[in-house]
Scaffold this motif. Structure first.
Motif, short mmCIF file in Angstrom:
data_model
loop_
_atom_site.label_atom_id
_atom_site.label_comp_id
_atom_site.label_asym_id
_atom_site.label_seq_id
_atom_site.Cartn_x
_atom_site.Cartn_y
_atom_site.Cartn_z
N GLU A 199 0.82 -1.20 0.00
CA GLU A 199 0.00 0.00 0.00
C GLU A 199 0.86 1.26 0.00
N PHE A 200 0.32 2.28 -0.61
CA PHE A 200 0.98 3.58 -0.69
C PHE A 200 1.05 4.22 0.70
N VAL A 201 2.18 4.87 0.98
CA VAL A 201 2.34 5.58 2.25
C VAL A 201 2.48 7.09 2.02
N ALA A 202 3.47 7.48 1.21
CA ALA A 202 3.74 8.90 1.02
C ALA A 202 4.55 9.10 -0.25
N THR A 231 3.94 17.24 -1.45
CA THR A 231 3.91 15.94 -0.79
C THR A 231 2.48 15.41 -0.77
N HIS A 232 2.37 14.10 -0.60
CA HIS A 232 1.06 13.45 -0.60
C HIS A 232 1.13 12.27 0.35
N TYR A 233 0.09 12.08 1.17
CA TYR A 233 0.10 11.03 2.18
C TYR A 233 -1.16 10.18 2.09
N ALA A 234 -1.00 8.92 2.47
CA ALA A 234 -2.15 8.07 2.63
C ALA A 234 -2.88 8.46 3.92
N ALA A 235 -4.17 8.26 3.95
CA ALA A 235 -4.98 8.68 5.09
C ALA A 235 -4.51 8.08 6.42
N PRO A 236 -4.14 6.79 6.47
CA PRO A 236 -3.76 6.21 7.76
C PRO A 236 -2.51 6.82 8.41
N VAL A 237 -1.67 7.50 7.62
CA VAL A 237 -0.42 8.03 8.17
C VAL A 237 -0.39 9.55 8.20
N THR A 285 6.07 12.06 7.98
CA THR A 285 6.51 13.18 7.16
C THR A 285 7.57 12.70 6.17
N ILE A 286 7.33 12.96 4.90
CA ILE A 286 8.31 12.62 3.87
C ILE A 286 9.10 13.88 3.52
N SER A 287 10.39 13.71 3.33
CA SER A 287 11.24 14.83 2.94
C SER A 287 12.39 14.30 2.09
N ARG A 288 13.13 15.21 1.49
CA ARG A 288 14.26 14.79 0.68
C ARG A 288 15.39 15.81 0.76
N ASP A 289 16.59 15.32 0.56
CA ASP A 289 17.77 16.15 0.51
C ASP A 289 18.46 15.83 -0.81
N GLN A 297 2.85 10.44 -10.89
CA GLN A 297 1.65 9.61 -10.78
C GLN A 297 2.03 8.14 -10.71
N ARG A 298 3.13 7.77 -11.32
CA ARG A 298 3.57 6.37 -11.26
C ARG A 298 4.13 6.03 -9.89
N VAL A 299 4.72 7.00 -9.22
CA VAL A 299 5.20 6.80 -7.84
C VAL A 299 4.01 6.50 -6.93
N VAL A 300 2.97 7.28 -7.03
CA VAL A 300 1.79 7.10 -6.18
C VAL A 300 1.04 5.82 -6.54
N ALA A 301 0.97 5.51 -7.80
CA ALA A 301 0.22 4.32 -8.25
C ALA A 301 0.96 3.03 -7.96
#
Length: 123
Positions: free
Chosen positions: A46-49, A58-64, A69-73, A103-107
């Motif tokens: 299942e998708f998380v973030a 950023t985009h998150y799944a409802a349960p989390v 928190t997703i971040s990047r460096d 969209q492919r990351v989320v899917a």
């Protein structure tokens, strides 16, 4: 090719925190949208973030949502997942993915995936 290696998993008590890292190598990391998925035993992945290439979206799944928190460096070619207020139901193997198309990351159809890191939350 992009190689992804996750780290930071482990055993934590409910209510605790963990920070996962996903280190990328290969092509230009900053061009790729990145995401995290998880798969618990006997359940579907299942998708998380997810996070855009710039980190500006950023985009998150409802349960989390509200706990993770997703971040990047981009200077370190690394994406992170800070997980707070962990629950036993968060127990799963967490994997990161990468694709030029967000969209492919989320899917879950991204071109590149890591091997995963185990997160276990005890009650």
């Amino acid at each position: 090719q992009v190689q992804l290696v996750e780290s930071g998993g482990g055993l934590v008590q409910a209510g605790g925190s963990l920070r996962l890292s996903c280190a990328a190598s290969g092509r230009t990391f900053s061009s790729y949208a990145m995401g995290w998925f998880r798969q618990a035993p006997g359940k579907e992945r299942e998708f998380v973030a997810a996070i855009s290439w710039s980190g500006g979206s950023t985009h998150y799944a409802a349960p989390v949502k509200g706990r993770f928190t997703i971040s990047r460096d981009n200077a370190k070619d690394t994406v992170y997942l800070q997980m707070n207020s962990l629950k036993p139901e968060d127990t799963a193997v967490y994997s990161c993915n990468a694709d030029l198309q967000p969209q492919r990351v989320v899917a879950g159809t991204a071109d590149y995936w890591g091997q995963g890191t185990q997160v276990t939350v005890s009650s």
